[in-house]
Design an enzyme around this catalytic site. Structure first.
Site, PDB file in Angstrom:
ATOM      1  N   ASP A 161      37.984  14.991  -7.797  1.00 14.15           N
ATOM      2  CA  ASP A 161      38.101  14.795  -6.349  1.00 14.15           C
ATOM      3  C   ASP A 161      36.712  14.847  -5.705  1.00 14.15           C
ATOM      4  OD1 ASP A 161      39.228  14.471  -3.834  1.00 14.15           O
ATOM      5  OD2 ASP A 161      39.710  16.590  -3.592  1.00 14.15           O
ATOM      6  N   THR A 169      40.275  26.970   5.529  1.00 18.58           N
ATOM      7  CA  THR A 169      41.106  25.762   5.542  1.00 18.58           C
ATOM      8  C   THR A 169      42.465  26.050   4.933  1.00 18.58           C
ATOM      9  OG1 THR A 169      40.303  25.061   3.383  1.00 18.58           O
ATOM     10  CG2 THR A 169      39.246  24.053   5.296  1.00 18.58           C
ATOM     11  N   LYS A 184      40.120  31.937  -2.837  1.00 17.63           N
ATOM     12  CA  LYS A 184      41.061  30.807  -2.929  1.00 17.63           C
ATOM     13  C   LYS A 184      42.415  31.364  -3.305  1.00 17.63           C
ATOM     14  CE  LYS A 184      40.111  26.564  -4.694  1.00 17.63           C
ATOM     15  NZ  LYS A 184      39.470  25.526  -5.526  1.00 17.63           N
ATOM     16  N   GLY A 201      44.886  23.777   2.816  1.00 14.23           N
ATOM     17  CA  GLY A 201      45.117  22.486   2.162  1.00 14.23           C
ATOM     18  C   GLY A 201      46.506  22.443   1.568  1.00 14.23           C
ATOM     19  N   ALA A 202      46.771  21.385   0.805  1.00 15.72           N
ATOM     20  CA  ALA A 202      48.076  21.280   0.155  1.00 15.72           C
ATOM     21  C   ALA A 202      48.169  22.285  -0.980  1.00 15.72           C
ATOM     22  CB  ALA A 202      48.283  19.868  -0.380  1.00 15.72           C
ATOM     23  N   GLU A 203      47.038  22.547  -1.604  1.00 18.34           N
ATOM     24  CA  GLU A 203      47.013  23.393  -2.792  1.00 18.34           C
ATOM     25  C   GLU A 203      47.110  24.862  -2.446  1.00 18.34           C
ATOM     26  OE1 GLU A 203      46.610  22.651  -6.281  1.00 18.34           O
ATOM     27  OE2 GLU A 203      47.671  21.099  -5.185  1.00 18.34           O
ATOM     28  N   GLY A 204      46.421  25.238  -1.398  1.00 19.52           N
ATOM     29  CA  GLY A 204      46.383  26.648  -1.073  1.00 19.52           C
ATOM     30  C   GLY A 204      45.485  26.868   0.115  1.00 19.52           C
ATOM     31  N   ARG A 205      45.111  28.136   0.301  1.00 24.14           N
ATOM     32  CA  ARG A 205      44.315  28.472   1.473  1.00 24.14           C
ATOM     33  C   ARG A 205      42.979  29.049   1.037  1.00 24.14           C
ATOM     34  NH1 ARG A 205      49.580  31.442   2.761  1.00 24.14           N
ATOM     35  NH2 ARG A 205      50.872  29.603   3.071  1.00 24.14           N
ATOM     36  N   LEU A 206      41.959  28.775   1.835  1.00 21.58           N
ATOM     37  CA  LEU A 206      40.638  29.298   1.546  1.00 21.58           C
ATOM     38  C   LEU A 206      40.252  30.296   2.630  1.00 21.58           C
ATOM     39  CD1 LEU A 206      38.179  28.926  -0.401  1.00 21.58           C
ATOM     40  CD2 LEU A 206      37.182  27.544   1.426  1.00 21.58           C
TER      41      LEU A 206
END
Lengths: 345, 269
Positions: free
Chosen positions: B164, B37, B59, B39-44
């Site tokens: 979350d 994925t 991560k 996301g806004a935070e980073g990539r997995l």
């Protein structure tokens, strides 16, 4: 009778220290700004604007500003379809003084009143000016900091400040440094920040899509006190630079999170703080990386103005919305998501 | 089992990477990473750890060019270290979360155990299918809700709030005995397995009832918007919560207040 082909509204805004009056013309395909005037109450350096002084300022300038707005628009009261005014949120006394004036115009001219949510005014004007269709909206000003996205007839708040607004944080820090409030404290902080080089460590307070600014202000104030006591090796410019870098990084971060959440790549920045070039630049880099773009307006529309109230009010009016005079009270607390947005799909 | 893992790791289709990879994923010996994925935070990413038969999750928090580089470094470091600390605390106190394999907080990545299974969201939706009735009599589903409650209760009991909680941030991981034919992720519709809470990037240490109540409220909102037809069985989750966390009555009382006001307070001018 042929269907109506054009509408004219006058908008009256005075939720904070700006008194704004604007006249707008809508046709089925076009929106034209006929006039957009503003008179700002500027308090001396080191002080903020007090509600009673601000209300007095609005009361004393309303009539002449309204007269000039009509004259510049070349419109007579008979041409006006509705009188729009800010119902909230904002400071109580200034809101009330403008509401009284708007009611007077409505009764004098025999035209219906339309109460407008200040935040929705900013959003609608931003969309109109930039042509952004369905953006995530960052609304940042002296009184508000919200990340908003539209869904099912409402502007939904995804994230917001948990305490003071970002503009309030900047304004109050300008007071601490005794910077001029003319033309605006935030503008003067921006100019000083351009000369800052050193990043002084300040707290960074993001919680999910919400953020907090009061701790940052307290921390910046404490650093400023150290500096005035001659116990620090950084300058006022460095502090302005650090404050801007920190709070704008927070705003960009929560905006990015909201964009990822709703799957949008457009972002619209509105509100007085939205005219800050550094914020626009940071937001632009973030949006570009997400394959999108940032939409921003200049000071005529970012900073509180009457035309946005006229525009949002007229959109509601054309859907059949009016505010009866007995319901035309204003309120300091009026959430963006309380407004039923009938004019959008 | 090891053979299955190799087969599984190798079975991911090769990807063209749109984003630059962190250096750790570019060693010639590492298994080609697979972007899960963004996301806004980073990539997995999915890759392997040490051996090609140990899958792992990587991560990665890429630098954010719009942030001042010093601030960016500080935040990335802080967030990775804090997530690592929370994960270590959870494992020390016996709460099932992914194991931490490696990290480089300066380079912005952490490598975690790959938890087999499927997100609870997926399993619940498979189980619900297009049923409209009888959901509140589905004992299997109600039992799953209690197990989720047990996991959340245990997390709150040890002094961690997630920040979350959603049904996407929990994995239903099938037990080793139940795995047959290399079906490491379990079978669709099956509710067997252990609840593993993941994505503790926003988690923090807290023992206040307000924070716990907000955590539960976020989960309740996420659950009812993700699985609206199963809204009636959310109370089962709270039963499990009470069971795992004996002092939960104050947090649950606070939850009533939070529900009344919403997570947000009314707006100041």
């Amino acid at each position: 009778m042929a269907p109506k082909e054009s509408w004219i509204a006058i908008g009256c805004e005075g939720s904070a220290n700006k008194l704004g009056i604007g006249v707008i013309l809508h046709t089925p395909t076009r929106t034209t700004i006929l006039s957009n005037l503003r008179h700002t109450f500027v308090s001396p350096p080191g002080t903020g604007f007090l509600p009673k002084d601000t209300a007095a300022h609005h009361r004393s300038h309303f009539v002449s500003l309204a007269g000039r707005a009509l004259a510049e628009a070349n419109v007579s009261p008979a041409d006006v379809d509705c009188v729009c005014f800010t119902q909230g949120p904002g400071m109580g006394a200034p809101l009330t003084s403008v509401a009284v004036a708007a009611r007077a115009l409505s009764l004098l001219w025999g035209k219906p009143l339309v109460g407008v949510n200040h935040c929705v005014g900013h959003i609608e004007m931003g969309r109109e000016i930039t042509g952004a269709d369905n953006p995530v909206v960052l609304y940042v000003s002296g009184g508000n900091s919200q990340v908003i996205a539209y869904a099912e007839q409402r502007y939904r708040i995804f994230g917001e400040t948990l305490d003071i607004a970002v503009g309030n944080c900047l304004d109050r820090f300008a007071r601490t440094l005794r910077i001029s409030n003319d033309p605006a404290p935030g503008y003067n902080i921006e100019q000083l920040a351009k000369k800052g080089t050193r990043l002084v460590e300040l707290p960074y307070a993001v919680k999910g899509m919400d953020c907090s600014f009061s701790g940052i202000l307290a921390s910046a104030d404490a650093l400023a006190a150290q500096m005035f006591a001659g116990k620090a090796d950084f300058t006022p410019e460095d502090l302005c630079f650090s404050l801007q870098e920190t709070v704008y990084a927070m705003l960009v971060e929560i905006t990015e999170r909201a964009m990822a959440h709703v799957g949008s790549s457009q972002v619209l920045v509105v509100g007085g703080v939205g005219s800050n070039e550094r914020l626009q630049q940071m937001m632009g880099e973030m949006a570009r990386e997400r394959g999108g773009s940032v939409f921003a307006t200049d000071e005529r529309f970012c900073i509180d103005n009457g035309i946005m109230i006229a525009h949002a009010g007229l959109r509601a009016f054309r859907c059949g919305y009016t505010t009866p005079i007995e319901e035309s009270t204003c309120t300091q607390r009026f959430r963006t998501d309380e407004v039923f947005v009938e004019w959008r799909d | 089992m090891a053979a299955a893992a190799v087969a599984e790791a190798a079975s991911e289709p090769p990807q063209q990477h749109q984003f630059p990879l962190p250096a750790v994923l570019e060693y010639p010996a590492s298994t080609p990473p697979y972007l899960i994925t963004q996301g806004a935070e980073g990539r997995l990413y999915k890759s392997t750890y040490l051996q090609p038969d140990i899958p792992c999750a990587l991560k990665y928090r890429p630098p954010k060019p719009w942030r001042h580089p010093i601030l960016d470094q500080r935040l990335t470091k802080h967030r990775i270290l804090s997530e690592a600390k929370v994960l270590a605390k959870c494992r020390r106190d016996g709460l099932r979360v992914p194991a931490m394999y490696a990290m480089d907080e300066a380079a912005g990545w952490m490598m975690l155990e790959w938890v087999h299974g499927a997100p609870v969201r997926v399993r619940v939706n498979e189980r619900l299918g297009d049923r409209k009735e009888g959901i509140d009599k589905d004992e299997g589903l109600k039992e799953l809700m209690r197990r989720i409650g047990l996991a959340v209760g245990k997390m709150h009991k040890i002094g961690i709030v997630h920040g979350d909680l959603t049904t996407s941030n929990m994995i239903l991981s099938p037990s080793a005995e139940s795995v047959t034919d290399g079906q490491l992720d379990g079978t669709p519709g099956s509710l067997e397995g252990e609840i593993v809470i993941i994505d503790l990037g926003l988690a923090s240490y807290s023992t206040t009832d307000e924070d716990r109540a907000v955590d539960l409220y976020v989960l309740e909102r996420a659950f009812t918007s993700t699985h609206p037809r199963a809204e009636s069985i959310f109370d089962e989750l709270l039963k499990g919560y009470k069971e795992a966390y004996k002092q939960s009555n104050l947090a649950l009382k606070r939850l009533e207040d939070v529900r009344m006001r919403g997570r947000k307070r009314s707006m100041l001018g």
